[in-house]
Design a protein around this motif. Structure first.
Motif, PDB file in Angstrom:
ATOM      1  N   SER A 534       5.160  -3.145   2.639  1.00 33.20           N
ATOM      2  CA  SER A 534       4.632  -3.613   1.357  1.00 33.20           C
ATOM      3  C   SER A 534       5.724  -3.795   0.328  1.00 33.20           C
ATOM      4  O   SER A 534       6.823  -3.265   0.460  1.00 33.20           O
ATOM      5  CB  SER A 534       3.626  -2.602   0.791  1.00 33.20           C
ATOM      6  OG  SER A 534       2.575  -2.411   1.690  1.00 33.20           O
ATOM      7  N   MET A 535       5.371  -4.537  -0.707  1.00 29.82           N
ATOM      8  CA  MET A 535       6.236  -4.664  -1.878  1.00 29.82           C
ATOM      9  C   MET A 535       5.365  -4.663  -3.121  1.00 29.82           C
ATOM     10  O   MET A 535       4.162  -4.883  -3.054  1.00 29.82           O
ATOM     11  CB  MET A 535       7.025  -5.979  -1.806  1.00 29.82           C
ATOM     12  CG  MET A 535       6.154  -7.208  -1.945  1.00 29.82           C
ATOM     13  SD  MET A 535       7.031  -8.774  -1.678  1.00 29.82           S
ATOM     14  CE  MET A 535       7.915  -8.964  -3.210  1.00 29.82           C
ATOM     15  N   LYS A 536       6.005  -4.372  -4.250  1.00 27.88           N
ATOM     16  CA  LYS A 536       5.248  -4.381  -5.505  1.00 27.88           C
ATOM     17  C   LYS A 536       5.758  -5.509  -6.389  1.00 27.88           C
ATOM     18  O   LYS A 536       6.951  -5.783  -6.440  1.00 27.88           O
ATOM     19  CB  LYS A 536       5.464  -3.052  -6.244  1.00 27.88           C
ATOM     20  CG  LYS A 536       4.580  -1.921  -5.739  1.00 27.88           C
ATOM     21  CD  LYS A 536       4.626  -0.769  -6.722  1.00 27.88           C
ATOM     22  CE  LYS A 536       3.825   0.423  -6.256  1.00 27.88           C
ATOM     23  NZ  LYS A 536       2.444   0.089  -5.875  1.00 27.88           N
ATOM     24  N   VAL A 537       4.843  -6.168  -7.066  1.00 26.98           N
ATOM     25  CA  VAL A 537       5.238  -7.133  -8.082  1.00 26.98           C
ATOM     26  C   VAL A 537       4.223  -7.023  -9.225  1.00 26.98           C
ATOM     27  O   VAL A 537       3.031  -7.159  -9.012  1.00 26.98           O
ATOM     28  CB  VAL A 537       5.337  -8.569  -7.517  1.00 26.98           C
ATOM     29  CG1 VAL A 537       4.055  -8.997  -6.834  1.00 26.98           C
ATOM     30  CG2 VAL A 537       5.723  -9.559  -8.602  1.00 26.98           C
ATOM     31  N   GLY A 538       4.711  -6.713 -10.417  1.00 24.70           N
ATOM     32  CA  GLY A 538       3.808  -6.456 -11.535  1.00 24.70           C
ATOM     33  C   GLY A 538       2.859  -5.334 -11.161  1.00 24.70           C
ATOM     34  O   GLY A 538       3.271  -4.300 -10.638  1.00 24.70           O
ATOM     35  N   ALA A 539       1.566  -5.564 -11.359  1.00 23.17           N
ATOM     36  CA  ALA A 539       0.574  -4.537 -11.041  1.00 23.17           C
ATOM     37  C   ALA A 539       0.060  -4.679  -9.610  1.00 23.17           C
ATOM     38  O   ALA A 539      -0.836  -3.957  -9.195  1.00 23.17           O
ATOM     39  CB  ALA A 539      -0.590  -4.651 -12.024  1.00 23.17           C
ATOM     40  N   TYR A 540       0.623  -5.631  -8.873  1.00 19.28           N
ATOM     41  CA  TYR A 540       0.111  -5.915  -7.531  1.00 19.28           C
ATOM     42  C   TYR A 540       0.946  -5.241  -6.445  1.00 19.28           C
ATOM     43  O   TYR A 540       2.153  -5.074  -6.593  1.00 19.28           O
ATOM     44  CB  TYR A 540       0.123  -7.423  -7.263  1.00 19.28           C
ATOM     45  CG  TYR A 540      -0.751  -8.221  -8.183  1.00 19.28           C
ATOM     46  CD1 TYR A 540      -2.099  -8.440  -7.891  1.00 19.28           C
ATOM     47  CD2 TYR A 540      -0.231  -8.768  -9.352  1.00 19.28           C
ATOM     48  CE1 TYR A 540      -2.900  -9.186  -8.740  1.00 19.28           C
ATOM     49  CE2 TYR A 540      -1.035  -9.508 -10.204  1.00 19.28           C
ATOM     50  CZ  TYR A 540      -2.362  -9.716  -9.885  1.00 19.28           C
ATOM     51  OH  TYR A 540      -3.154 -10.451 -10.724  1.00 19.28           O
ATOM     52  N   THR A 541       0.273  -4.884  -5.352  1.00 13.16           N
ATOM     53  CA  THR A 541       0.972  -4.463  -4.143  1.00 13.16           C
ATOM     54  C   THR A 541       0.656  -5.495  -3.062  1.00 13.16           C
ATOM     55  O   THR A 541      -0.512  -5.813  -2.829  1.00 13.16           O
ATOM     56  CB  THR A 541       0.493  -3.076  -3.690  1.00 13.16           C
ATOM     57  OG1 THR A 541       0.678  -2.169  -4.768  1.00 13.16           O
ATOM     58  CG2 THR A 541       1.292  -2.601  -2.478  1.00 13.16           C
ATOM     59  N   LEU A 542       1.716  -6.045  -2.461  1.00 10.15           N
ATOM     60  CA  LEU A 542       1.541  -7.041  -1.414  1.00 10.15           C
ATOM     61  C   LEU A 542       1.911  -6.417  -0.079  1.00 10.15           C
ATOM     62  O   LEU A 542       2.991  -5.840   0.057  1.00 10.15           O
ATOM     63  CB  LEU A 542       2.454  -8.248  -1.656  1.00 10.15           C
ATOM     64  CG  LEU A 542       2.424  -8.886  -3.041  1.00 10.15           C
ATOM     65  CD1 LEU A 542       3.362 -10.087  -3.086  1.00 10.15           C
ATOM     66  CD2 LEU A 542       1.003  -9.319  -3.381  1.00 10.15           C
ATOM     67  N   THR A 543       1.017  -6.510   0.890  1.00  9.57           N
ATOM     68  CA  THR A 543       1.311  -5.988   2.220  1.00  9.57           C
ATOM     69  C   THR A 543       1.386  -7.156   3.202  1.00  9.57           C
ATOM     70  O   THR A 543       0.421  -7.916   3.334  1.00  9.57           O
ATOM     71  CB  THR A 543       0.224  -4.995   2.664  1.00  9.57           C
ATOM     72  OG1 THR A 543       0.082  -4.017   1.633  1.00  9.57           O
ATOM     73  CG2 THR A 543       0.612  -4.317   3.960  1.00  9.57           C
ATOM     74  N   TYR A 544       2.537  -7.284   3.818  1.00 10.24           N
ATOM     75  CA  TYR A 544       2.727  -8.358   4.796  1.00 10.24           C
ATOM     76  C   TYR A 544       2.157  -7.898   6.118  1.00 10.24           C
ATOM     77  O   TYR A 544       2.664  -6.981   6.752  1.00 10.24           O
ATOM     78  CB  TYR A 544       4.218  -8.679   4.917  1.00 10.24           C
ATOM     79  CG  TYR A 544       4.567  -9.608   6.058  1.00 10.24           C
ATOM     80  CD1 TYR A 544       3.895 -10.820   6.220  1.00 10.24           C
ATOM     81  CD2 TYR A 544       5.568  -9.278   6.965  1.00 10.24           C
ATOM     82  CE1 TYR A 544       4.218 -11.662   7.261  1.00 10.24           C
ATOM     83  CE2 TYR A 544       5.899 -10.126   8.009  1.00 10.24           C
ATOM     84  CZ  TYR A 544       5.218 -11.317   8.156  1.00 10.24           C
ATOM     85  OH  TYR A 544       5.533 -12.159   9.186  1.00 10.24           O
ATOM     86  N   GLU A 545       1.068  -8.529   6.569  1.00 13.57           N
ATOM     87  CA  GLU A 545       0.385  -8.044   7.764  1.00 13.57           C
ATOM     88  C   GLU A 545       0.871  -8.712   9.041  1.00 13.57           C
ATOM     89  O   GLU A 545       0.650  -8.197  10.122  1.00 13.57           O
ATOM     90  CB  GLU A 545      -1.128  -8.210   7.598  1.00 13.57           C
ATOM     91  CG  GLU A 545      -1.634  -7.321   6.455  1.00 13.57           C
ATOM     92  CD  GLU A 545      -3.140  -7.316   6.284  1.00 13.57           C
ATOM     93  OE1 GLU A 545      -3.784  -8.293   6.700  1.00 13.57           O
ATOM     94  OE2 GLU A 545      -3.641  -6.324   5.734  1.00 13.57           O
ATOM     95  N   GLY A 546       1.500  -9.869   8.909  1.00 13.72           N
ATOM     96  CA  GLY A 546       2.021 -10.512  10.115  1.00 13.72           C
ATOM     97  C   GLY A 546       1.981 -12.015  10.022  1.00 13.72           C
ATOM     98  O   GLY A 546       1.551 -12.571   9.020  1.00 13.72           O
ATOM     99  N   ARG A 547       2.455 -12.629  11.092  1.00 18.90           N
ATOM    100  CA  ARG A 547       2.604 -14.084  11.095  1.00 18.90           C
ATOM    101  C   ARG A 547       1.753 -14.680  12.210  1.00 18.90           C
ATOM    102  O   ARG A 547       1.664 -14.127  13.302  1.00 18.90           O
ATOM    103  CB  ARG A 547       4.078 -14.410  11.353  1.00 18.90           C
ATOM    104  CG  ARG A 547       4.347 -15.871  11.611  1.00 18.90           C
ATOM    105  CD  ARG A 547       5.805 -16.148  11.800  1.00 18.90           C
ATOM    106  NE  ARG A 547       6.350 -15.520  13.004  1.00 18.90           N
ATOM    107  CZ  ARG A 547       7.546 -15.798  13.522  1.00 18.90           C
ATOM    108  NH1 ARG A 547       8.325 -16.657  12.913  1.00 18.90           N
ATOM    109  NH2 ARG A 547       7.963 -15.200  14.602  1.00 18.90           N
ATOM    110  N   GLY A 567      -3.904  -1.920  -8.368  1.00 16.16           N
ATOM    111  CA  GLY A 567      -4.353  -0.569  -8.720  1.00 16.16           C
ATOM    112  C   GLY A 567      -5.090   0.103  -7.580  1.00 16.16           C
ATOM    113  O   GLY A 567      -6.079   0.796  -7.791  1.00 16.16           O
ATOM    114  N   GLY A 568      -4.654  -0.149  -6.333  1.00 17.44           N
ATOM    115  CA  GLY A 568      -5.287   0.473  -5.184  1.00 17.44           C
ATOM    116  C   GLY A 568      -6.502  -0.280  -4.667  1.00 17.44           C
ATOM    117  O   GLY A 568      -6.951  -0.055  -3.548  1.00 17.44           O
ATOM    118  N   GLU A 569      -7.047  -1.200  -5.457  1.00 22.18           N
ATOM    119  CA  GLU A 569      -8.227  -1.957  -5.039  1.00 22.18           C
ATOM    120  C   GLU A 569      -7.798  -3.250  -4.354  1.00 22.18           C
ATOM    121  O   GLU A 569      -7.060  -4.035  -4.952  1.00 22.18           O
ATOM    122  CB  GLU A 569      -9.073  -2.340  -6.272  1.00 22.18           C
ATOM    123  CG  GLU A 569      -9.707  -1.173  -6.979  1.00 22.18           C
ATOM    124  CD  GLU A 569     -10.803  -0.541  -6.129  1.00 22.18           C
ATOM    125  OE1 GLU A 569     -11.681  -1.300  -5.654  1.00 22.18           O
ATOM    126  OE2 GLU A 569     -10.746   0.691  -5.933  1.00 22.18           O
TER     127      GLU A 569
END
Lengths: 666, 146
Positions: A534-547, A567-569
């Motif tokens: 995962s990475m964070k940008v602003g208030a968001y968390t992005l999880t790279y699940e695959g290609r 925020g976890g949601e």
């Protein structure tokens, strides 16, 4: 030729179009010099014939594109068998030769319509305008006949074309170039009629009223075209922005700035018979800048991502541009006496002054862009040092200039023509000023500390309330006669479409500025992610699940699944792609955007590792949505203005006795 | 371009014309000076302008520690090395070459033999780029000339 197409007709059609344009020029000039009406009418017919043959040439190129006639170099270079249908149409303006042909189609068709639909087509002013338009058409047809021949043949006919650049295969690219060209070319009409009126010395038909719809129409097309270009850059290019102060973007922005100045100052000419020299100069500058823009994209003189390939076409533009500018200036100088104002400014606090200040700022803005755009050339020629001017320069200048213009947008409509009492002005100004201060205070209390941001939003509040006040004051008249408020406001808008439609355009500008101001809060993060991380940008968390990979005849699709939470949601999943296009042997990113009025989450895969890890670039762009919303509001305002007839204000102004609010237009 | 009939304008309440004209000239002068000052100030800010050089010019004339340079060259085939977000590659103008390092995302058109413009700082040996643009000759011309 393996497939039937009309390609063989192309070049003969172009040569015929050129012949008729020359004939039109001769006939128009003969008619104008010798005062022979029949020759002028024949000139109109020759112009129409030239338009017809230019359209035929474009149709033949289009048919060659659809028939995949790869014996034409243009078709082989800009299309391919696998190109999807609608984008075959955009291949018509995707390359230099085709785009010039498209320019010329618009020019000859517009010129024909303008000459034929003129209320007084036999007047010398129109005949001279026809000569100017025929002259411009000759230039472009010469380009098409010689250095930029769209119908050049290939000795070795390939079995498939190289295809259109994948970046151009986007719905935005179907509309953006035609709109820009429509805007650029449309200004030929007011330019030609202004020159025609000056050369003929005829005063009975003011050129600016007879070409007003052309001016508004071209300005609207250019405005929407510029915004669409920004939208295209934003959704396709993957750098998270929409405007980079690239020379070619600037090339479309400069004529827009001078045209916007002209749209405002021409109102003063109508109402008060002032600023004639200024207005003629503005329309000359606008058209010269439009042609300059066309030249910049075709000369390779400046490095830009938009440029067509370097070639010999660019050098042709310089003498044309020089002739136009020198000729235009000479004519203005020659007619200087007839162009002098009949009236003077009465007071510093007046609508005239506000318009004048608006003009000074718009022209200053245009020259600033011109300065930043050509400075590298000037510096290299004078000092031998090659420099480039970056966005930092333009942003530094445009924030204060833009805010000053925005402030005038709010003040201008409140002040009356000629002069006004301090009491009335302060009464009108109070609510907007209170609104602006309230916005500023609210933002300050909410923790906003960027001075530029607070000022920008406060001015937006000020202008929005000023516009609302204008509508309310206008609506009260209808309200008094029993209308409901919505009906009263609709009446207000439709009864004086130019004035209130103009306010709607201003409101659109306010929304756009909100979007620009939001860009100050932009956040960018880059990360190299293994699947599952995962990475964070602003208030968001992005999880790279695959290609996920798949293939079409055109490209190999590499689709990343990125789960988004805030925020976890979990709030959704985005699918940015980095696809490999076979024809171009090049990857092409497809941006994924989650857009809301509050902010955009903008995700790009810039690189896939062979093992499936991804380099991800993510932005949070606050308030970008408002730019597109503002553009829609602007377009609505333009439609209202364009739907109106010629307002009677044009004649009412001759007496100089203009009263608020009935005849005044803003 | 109006006929004389529109000269019905009255100037009864106008202040003396010389004084009014002076006001406007002063006003115009102030605006002009402000705009010129604004442009001058913006030009002198760091990052507004950058020296635009070829690789040879960079190697020959750029001082070590040079900031705000834009260098133009062609990516040398086989020189691209990526590790995570960091990329190292070499560009050449046919006479000299220079190693470029960047942690920024690279454009789609970036590949062996593409022409690039790197913006950043030069420490005398390597060029640390804060931005790399691919000056793609095939942007509109689909056939690659590289």
């Amino acid at each position: 030729m393996r497939t039937a197409s009309l390609a063989a007709l192309g070049r003969p059609a172009l040569l015929c179009a050129l012949g008729f344009a020359v004939l039109a020029l001769i006939l128009f000039a003969m008619s104008a010099l010798r005062r022979r009406v029949p020759a002028g009418r024949a000139g109109g017919r020759a112009l129409a014939a030239s338009a017809g043959f230019t359209v035929l040439a474009a149709a033949s190129l289009l048919s060659a594109l659809f028939a995949h006639d790869f014996s034409l170099a243009y078709v082989a270079n800009y299309s391919s068998r696998s190109l999807a249908g609608p984008y075959t149409v955009s291949a018509l303006w995707g390359g230099m030769e085709g785009s010039l042909l498209f320019w010329t189609v618009l020019l000859t068709v517009f010129a024909t319509i303008a000459v034929y639909r003129h209320p007084n087509p036999d007047s010398p002013a129109v005949t001279w305008a026809g000569a100017v338009l025929a002259g411009i058409a000759i230039f472009f047809l010469l380009l098409l006949a010689f250095p930029a021949d769209p119908f050049a043949r290939l000795a070795d006919v390939p079995t498939d074309g190289s295809g259109l650049n994948p970046l151009l295969q986007s719905p935005g690219m179907l509309i953006h170039p035609p709109l820009l060209y429509t805007g650029f070319v449309g200004f030929s009409i007011p330019f030609a009629f202004a020159m025609g009126a000056l050369v003929s010395g005829r005063t009975e038909t003011p050129w600016f009223t007879s070409t007003r719809r052309w001016t508004l129409f071209s300005w609207s097309a250019l405005s929407i075209g510029i915004v669409l270009g920004g939208a295209w850059a934003y959704t396709e290019l993957g750098w998270g922005g929409y405007w980079a102060w690239d020379p070619v973007e600037n090339a479309s922005f400069m004529p827009w700035l001078t045209a916007t100045a002209y749209l405002h100052s021409v109102v003063i000419q109508e109402k008060r018979r002032m600023l004639r020299i200024w207005n003629v100069s503005l329309i000359l500058a606008t058209y010269a800048l439009a042609v300059f823009g066309t030249f910049l994209t075709r000369s390779g003189i400046l490095s830009s991502i938009h440029t067509f390939t370097e070639g010999s076409t660019g050098v042709w533009f310089l003498p044309f541009l020089a002739a136009m500018l020198l000729g235009g200036l000479a004519i203005i100088a020659l007619r200087y006496d007839r162009l002098r104002s009949e009236n003077r400014l009465d007071a510093l606090v007046s609508r005239e002054s506000a318009f004048l200040a608006n003009n000074v700022l718009f022209v200053a803005a245009a020259f600033t862009v011109l300065w930043g755009t050509v400075y590298p050339i000037v510096a290299e020629v004078t000092t031998g040092v090659r420099l480039s001017v970056g966005p930092a320069f333009f942003n530094a200048v445009f924030v204060p200039l833009g805010l000053a213009i925005l402030a005038l947008t709010g003040i201008g409509p409140l002040v009356s023509w000629r002069r006004m009492s301090k009491g009335r002005l302060s009464r009108l100004v109070r609510p907007p000023v209170v609104a602006g201060i309230a916005v500023a205070a609210g933002l300050w209390l909410a923790g906003m500390r960027s001075a530029g941001g607070v000022i920008a939003f406060a001015l937006c509040g000020f202008v929005a309330v000023a516009i609302a006040g204008e509508f309310i004051r206008g609506g009260r008249v209808y309200r008094a006669s029993g209308d409901s408020w919505p009906a009263a406001l609709a009446h207000t808008l439709m009864r004086n479409r130019r004035r209130y439609g103009g306010y709607v355009v201003h409101l659109g500008i306010v929304l756009i500025v909100i979007g620009f101001a939001g860009a100050a809060g932009k956040v960018e993060r880059n990360a190299f992610l293994e699947p599952g991380s995962s990475m964070k940008v602003g208030a968001y968390t992005l999880t790279y699940e695959g290609r996920e990979q798949s293939s079409t005849p055109e490209k190999q699709i590499n689709d990343a699944t990125v789960a988004v939470s805030r925020g976890g949601e979990p709030v959704g999943t985005l699918h940015p792609q980095s696809n490999f296009h076979f024809a171009q042997q090049q990857p092409q990113s497809e941006v994924a955007i989650r857009t809301t009025p509050v902010e955009d989450l903008y995700v790009v895969v810039t690189q896939f590792d062979p093992d499936g890890a991804a380099a991800i670039r993510a932005f949070v762009n606050p308030l970008t949505w408002w730019i597109w919303a503002g553009a829609v509001v602007m377009a609505a305002g333009m439609s209202v203005i364009l739907s109106g007839g010629t307002p009677h204000g044009a004649t009412a102004g001759a007496t100089g006795r203009v009263r608020e609010p009935v005849a005044a237009a803003g | 371009m109006q006929t004389a009939s529109s000269h019905r304008q009255s100037h009864v309440n106008a202040p003396p014309s010389a004084k009014r004209r002076a006001k406007f000239i002063i006003g115009a002068g102030v605006v002009l000076a402000t705009v010129v000052g604004l442009v001058g100030w913006a030009m002198s800010r760091p990052g507004s302008t950058a020296f635009y050089v070829s690789v040879s010019e960079l190697q020959a004339s750029a001082p070590a520690g040079a900031e705000d340079y834009r260098v133009n060259g062609v990516v040398m085939p086989g020189s691209i090395e990526r590790r995570g977000l960091d990329t190292t590659f070499a560009i050449t103008d046919g006479r000299s070459d220079v190693t470029v390092t960047t942690d920024q995302p690279l454009p789609d058109a970036f590949k062996d033999r593409s022409e690039v413009v790197a913006t950043g700082n030069f420490n005398g040996r390597t060029f640390a780029a804060t931005q790399v643009l691919a000056k793609c000759p095939s942007k509109f011309k689909a056939k690659s000339r590289a």
